[in-house]
Design an enzyme around this catalytic site. Structure first.
Site, PDB file in Angstrom:
ATOM      1  N   LYS A  73      54.012  76.866  44.535  1.00  0.00           N
ATOM      2  CA  LYS A  73      53.428  76.498  45.826  1.00  0.00           C
ATOM      3  C   LYS A  73      54.325  75.538  46.587  1.00  0.00           C
ATOM      4  O   LYS A  73      54.543  75.678  47.805  1.00  0.00           O
ATOM      5  CB  LYS A  73      52.044  75.872  45.608  1.00  0.00           C
ATOM      6  CG  LYS A  73      51.408  75.288  46.871  1.00  0.00           C
ATOM      7  CD  LYS A  73      51.228  76.353  47.949  1.00  0.00           C
ATOM      8  CE  LYS A  73      50.819  75.747  49.284  1.00  0.00           C
ATOM      9  NZ  LYS A  73      49.525  75.101  49.265  1.00  0.00           N
TER      10      LYS A  73
ATOM     11  N   CYS B  31      51.116  70.644  54.843  1.00  0.00           N
ATOM     12  CA  CYS B  31      51.821  71.449  53.834  1.00  0.00           C
ATOM     13  C   CYS B  31      53.329  71.301  53.974  1.00  0.00           C
ATOM     14  O   CYS B  31      53.980  70.655  53.157  1.00  0.00           O
ATOM     15  CB  CYS B  31      51.407  72.918  53.950  1.00  0.00           C
ATOM     16  SG  CYS B  31      49.704  73.232  53.474  1.00  0.00           S
TER      17      CYS B  31
END
Length: 406
Positions: A201, A255
């Site tokens: 991720k 993010c």
């Protein structure tokens, strides 16, 4: 029964889509006001398709509370910021959530961490908590990392159609969690080990950050020699193996602007490229300030209050302002410009900064220089209203003769 811990941008859509697909769900959040709002029948942020999903989830009996419930499946979707000094993950929200879970969970419970975490976080911060409770992972408690892969503005679609990764200590536990996500996810679901899931991720968002940094560095190079960076990128991208992203005023959100720092913090001697990319992208708000100053000098505008920033969110057509380039610019403004720059964003319904306007035409009436920081659909549909302004277009969406580019 699944207990979703954290009902923010990730936890709430996850809770709703599970409940809408027939899974028994209770959502938990420490914020009493947020929980009360959900229990009154209203969602807590705007997202395409979220209200419709909320109605279906309520029909199926989704519950919201500030309490942790006793059950055998937990999904943790709490914030994971980074420490700006050390660049390492701040795991306190995850630690707090897991500690609360361990106080009430059933024997053999599965704890799924959806929050994005740095590689090794579960080994460093979560497993010791279980040991401190006198419990054994793999027997009394099972740990899983299933990082979210959705983006504001398209969450519901991406929950259904983006592939998922499930990191587990054993394949059997991974398969159990896969069954849960298969209730709503139509894409491929991959089972791997926890460390690989953690790393994957972070790597995904770091790759995008580096690509954006390349585009932003090209912007500065082309500005120096008066070349059109957008035309150069357009032509270069005609090559079948080239896909340069678009430059912009900076990188925001929770993010891309955060996850690469996890790697820099944990591997400081091995992340030269990643660190350089972060510095380039973090420098873009200051680059925008420099362009504003250039335009003001060229047109002999001395009053900064005649400058307006369009857009407070970190991307178009969402209300999420976390780490937005505009907020970064305003934080740095005192180093370069005087006080009084104006701001407007049609997606942000409450006042979050000084000199923020809530009406677009009032905003335009007060400024001479318009800086487009976010390419909301709203401004694309109102180009006729801005044509008479001096425009710094950081998103390359207008073609007026008076518009300036990055």
């Amino acid at each position: 029964m699944i207990n979703i811990i954290g009902l923010g941008y990730i936890g709430l859509p996850t809770a709703l889509i599970l409940a809408a697909n027939g899974v028994s769900v209770t959502g938990t959040d420490y914020d009493r006001e947020l929980v009360d709002t959900l229990n009154s029948g209203m969602t807590t942020f705007e997202e395409d398709g979220l209200d419709k999903l909320f109605i279906k989830a309520n029909e199926n009996g989704v519950l919201f509370t500030t309490e942790y419930i006793s059950t055998d499946i937990y999904i943790v979707a709490v914030p994971t910021p980074y420490d700006k000094a050390s660049k390492k993950i701040d795991a306190n929200y995850v630690i707090s959530a897991v500690n609360r879970i361990l106080e009430v969970c059933f024997d053999g419970a599965i704890i799924v961490i959806e929050s994005t975490i740095s590689p090794g976080t579960i080994d460093k911060h979560v497993r010791p908590l279980i040991q401190a409770f006198g419990l054994e992972t793999g027997k009394d408690i099972h740990l899983v990392h299933a990082p979210e892969r959705i983006i504001p503005g398209n969450m519901i679609h991406e929950l259904k159609f983006n592939s998922r990764t499930i990191g587990a200590d054993t394949k059997s536990i991974g398969e159990r969690v896969k069954q849960i996500y298969s209730s709503f996810c139509d894409a491929e679901i991959i089972i791997t080990d926890i460390r690989t899931a953690e790393m994957t991720k972070v790597v995904e968002n770091t790759f995008r950050d580096i690509n954006i940094a390349f585009a932003n560095e090209l912007t500065k190079i082309c500005r120096t020699d008066k070349m059109d960076v957008y035309e150069i990128i357009r032509i270069a991208n005609m090559h079948p193996r080239v896909n340069i992203l678009q430059p912009g005023p900076g990188v925001g959100g929770h993010c891309i602007s955060v996850d690469p720092w996890f790697l820099v913090g944990d591997y400081p001697d091995l992340t030269n490229l990643i660190l350089a990319a972060r510095k380039i992208n973090d420098s873009m708000p200051k680059h925008v300030l420099g362009r504003i100053r250039d335009i003001m000098r060229e047109h002999n505008i001395k009053d900064i209050s005649k400058v307006g920033l369009y857009g407070l969110t970190y991307k178009e057509d969402v209300e999420d302002t976390r780490e937005s380039p505009t907020l970064q610019l305003l934080e740095n403004m005192a180093e370069h410009l005087a006080y009084g720059i104006k701001v407007f964003d049609p997606m942000v319904k409450s006042r979050v900064v000084d000199h923020q306007f809530m009406n677009f035409e009032d905003f335009l009436n007060e400024i001479e220089v318009l800086v487009i920081m976010v390419s909301h659909t709203h401004i694309k549909e109102n180009m006729d209203l801005i044509e008479g302004k001096l425009i710094l277009d950081t998103k390359n969406i207008c073609s007026f003769n008076k518009s300036y580019k990055l």
